[in-house]
Scaffold this motif. Structure first.
Motif, PDB file in Angstrom:
ATOM      1  N   SER A  30       0.814  -1.063   0.037  1.00 45.95           N
ATOM      2  CA  SER A  30      -0.090  -0.002   0.069  1.00 45.95           C
ATOM      3  C   SER A  30       0.674   1.414  -0.004  1.00 45.95           C
ATOM      4  N   ILE A  31       0.289   2.302  -0.561  1.00 41.82           N
ATOM      5  CA  ILE A  31       0.994   3.653  -0.485  1.00 41.82           C
ATOM      6  C   ILE A  31       0.012   4.707   0.193  1.00 41.82           C
ATOM      7  N   ASN A  32       0.449   5.226   1.207  1.00 45.31           N
ATOM      8  CA  ASN A  32      -0.470   6.129   1.987  1.00 45.31           C
ATOM      9  C   ASN A  32      -0.094   7.522   1.407  1.00 45.31           C
ATOM     10  N   ALA A  33       0.189   8.456   2.292  1.00 46.04           N
ATOM     11  CA  ALA A  33       0.562   9.836   1.829  1.00 46.04           C
ATOM     12  C   ALA A  33       1.604   9.964   0.917  1.00 46.04           C
ATOM     13  N   VAL A  34       1.733  10.869  -0.103  1.00 43.73           N
ATOM     14  CA  VAL A  34       2.940  10.802  -0.624  1.00 43.73           C
ATOM     15  C   VAL A  34       2.910  12.320  -1.035  1.00 43.73           C
ATOM     16  N   GLY A  35       4.239  13.095  -1.061  1.00 40.82           N
ATOM     17  CA  GLY A  35       4.673  14.530  -1.141  1.00 40.82           C
ATOM     18  C   GLY A  35       5.629  14.546  -2.252  1.00 40.82           C
ATOM     19  N   TRP A  36       5.609  16.099  -2.934  1.00 45.25           N
ATOM     20  CA  TRP A  36       6.569  16.340  -3.682  1.00 45.25           C
ATOM     21  C   TRP A  36       7.399  17.193  -3.164  1.00 45.25           C
ATOM     22  N   TYR A  37       8.822  17.141  -3.122  1.00 42.39           N
ATOM     23  CA  TYR A  37       9.573  18.250  -2.595  1.00 42.39           C
ATOM     24  C   TYR A  37      10.515  18.968  -3.428  1.00 42.39           C
ATOM     25  N   ARG A  38      11.035  20.049  -3.192  1.00 42.99           N
ATOM     26  CA  ARG A  38      11.774  20.516  -4.106  1.00 42.99           C
ATOM     27  C   ARG A  38      13.370  21.178  -3.445  1.00 42.99           C
ATOM     28  N   GLN A  39      14.364  20.415  -3.800  1.00 40.36           N
ATOM     29  CA  GLN A  39      15.470  20.881  -3.224  1.00 40.36           C
ATOM     30  C   GLN A  39      16.251  22.057  -3.854  1.00 40.36           C
ATOM     31  N   GLY A  40      16.636  22.864  -2.981  1.00 41.18           N
ATOM     32  CA  GLY A  40      16.957  24.050  -3.396  1.00 41.18           C
ATOM     33  C   GLY A  40      18.550  24.293  -3.527  1.00 41.18           C
ATOM     34  N   PRO A  41      19.041  25.485  -3.382  1.00 41.12           N
ATOM     35  CA  PRO A  41      20.748  25.577  -3.645  1.00 41.12           C
ATOM     36  C   PRO A  41      21.594  25.407  -2.406  1.00 41.12           C
ATOM     37  N   GLU A  42      20.595  25.337  -1.460  1.00 42.93           N
ATOM     38  CA  GLU A  42      21.277  24.812  -0.053  1.00 42.93           C
ATOM     39  C   GLU A  42      20.894  23.519   0.449  1.00 42.93           C
ATOM     40  N   ASN A  43      20.418  22.714  -0.466  1.00 43.20           N
ATOM     41  CA  ASN A  43      20.309  21.391  -0.340  1.00 43.20           C
ATOM     42  C   ASN A  43      18.906  21.078   0.854  1.00 43.20           C
ATOM     43  N   GLN A  44      18.163  22.394   0.916  1.00 46.76           N
ATOM     44  CA  GLN A  44      17.350  21.903   1.772  1.00 46.76           C
ATOM     45  C   GLN A  44      16.121  21.388   1.039  1.00 46.76           C
TER      46      GLN A  44
END
Length: 126
Positions: A30-44
């Protein structure tokens, strides 16, 4: 035992659109919640959008009205439709999933709350 693979990134111009895909494969239960994240220039890694099992969505203020997250449970895929792209949308996009998978042939299973893909680069030129 489970892989998350992102695809769909590329180099586009301001105002263009892209659709990112995040597909899970392996001994998935099963897959529950899924999120998309963007990594910025400071690797956050900053949350861009997320979707729950029930289809409830949440977006970062910077992308509201331009991005749409959706999921196809039959294909174990989550999409991020990105319209009217801006240079500040540039970054590596990762998906993160809360998922459950089999670890043996005897019904053993494990839940991973933070399964990450390898990322896909999105570059928006001005």
């Amino acid at each position: 035992q489970v892989q998350l693979v992102e695809s769909g990134g590329g180099l586009v111009q301001t105002g263009d659109s892209l659709r990112l895909s995040c597909t899970a494969s392996g001994r998935l239960l099963s897959i529950n919640a899924v999120g998309w994240y963007r990594q910025g220039p400071e690797n956050q890694r900053d949350l861009v959008a997320e979707i729950t099992t029930a289809g409830t969505t949440n977006y970062a203020d910077s992308v509201k009205g331009r991005f749409t997250i959706s999921r196809d449970n039959t294909d174990n895929t989550v999409y991020l439709q990105m319209n009217n792209l801006k240079p500040e949308d540039t970054g590596v996009y990762f998906c993160k999933a809360d998922l459950t998978y089999e670890t043996s042939d005897w019904g053993d299973k494990m839940r991973d709350f933070n399964a990450w893909g390898q990322g896909t680069q999105v570059t928006v030129s001005s």
